[in-house]
Design a protein around this motif. Structure first.
Motif: not given
Length: 227
Positions: A172-176, A191-196
């Motif tokens: 489990v973790g954090m999604l941005l 759709l295009a972008g960046i996730t961490y």
């Protein structure tokens, strides 16, 4: 893998039932699509005696779903059903690592596969010049379905060692994330972008590896199409 393909097919067929409605309009609260996300994953040890030798290029792919929270579609719960291919290279000092290789230092090239279910609050601007910007914050749950490691110890190489039983059964973790959406014609939206993603749970079972906590983080280029 057969179960993964079956579930993707079921959700894909469910899309037929909502595809006739415009997302955000009355009666249409769900928008579905497919996503393919090249990424770099990192296993991050938190204890002495274990070091990261390198990150690993990977992939995250599957279905994405936005559940609209207002008529304009500017607020939504973003979720989905995805397959995550990740891993990293870790070097264990003598006395750490799996019992068969613990007497000597060893390097583990880990190749991990997870089923991933994200859940995030997604905010999107109204389109300007046909482009809308979005951002999201939330969490995710990962379930490992495959774990292999190529292990090098004392000039001996052991390929594709099954390490799935030695992995924790949930992560489990954090999604941005942030990016843009743009029309592709007809009912298609790109759709295009960046996730961490920042994992909170130990990936390896400490009782099996004697390695403290090892978290998994990743940066991804998020690409997708809504139908």
């Amino acid at each position: 893998m057969k179960r993964i393909i079956f579930l993707l097919a079921v959700v894909g067929m469910a899309k037929t039932g909502v595809g006739q409605y415009r997302y955000g309009s009355f009666g249409s609260q769900v928008r579905l699509g497919f996503t393919l996300n090249p990424l770099v994953s990192v296993l991050k040890p938190q204890e002495l005696g274990v070091t990261r030798n390198s990150a690993k290029a990977g992939l995250d792919f599957g279905l994405m779903a936005d559940f609209s929270l207002n008529e304009r579609g500017t607020y939504a719960l973003a979720s989905g059903f995805q397959v995550l291919l990740a891993g990293s290279k870790l070097k264990y000092d003598a006395g750490k690592g799996l019992s068969d290789y613990k007497p000597n230092p060893a390097e583990y090239n880990m190749k991990l596969t997870y089923i991933e279910i994200p859940l995030a609050l997604k905010l999107k601007t109204q389109p300007h010049d046909a482009i809308g910007w979005w951002g999201q914050f939330g969490t995710y749950v990962d379930f490992p379905v495959s774990g292999r490691a190529d292990i090098v110890s004392m000039n001996q190489t052991y390929d594709r060692v099954n390490i799935l039983p030695q992995l924790n059964r949930i992560n489990v973790g954090m999604l941005l994330g942030a990016g843009l959406e743009y029309p592709l014609g007809g009912n298609l939206t790109g759709l295009a972008g960046i996730t961490y993603q920042n994992g909170f749970v130990d990936v390896t079972r400490n009782g099996k590896w004697n390695d403290g906590r090892v978290n998994m983080n990743s940066f991804a280029l998020r690409l997708g199409i809504y139908f």
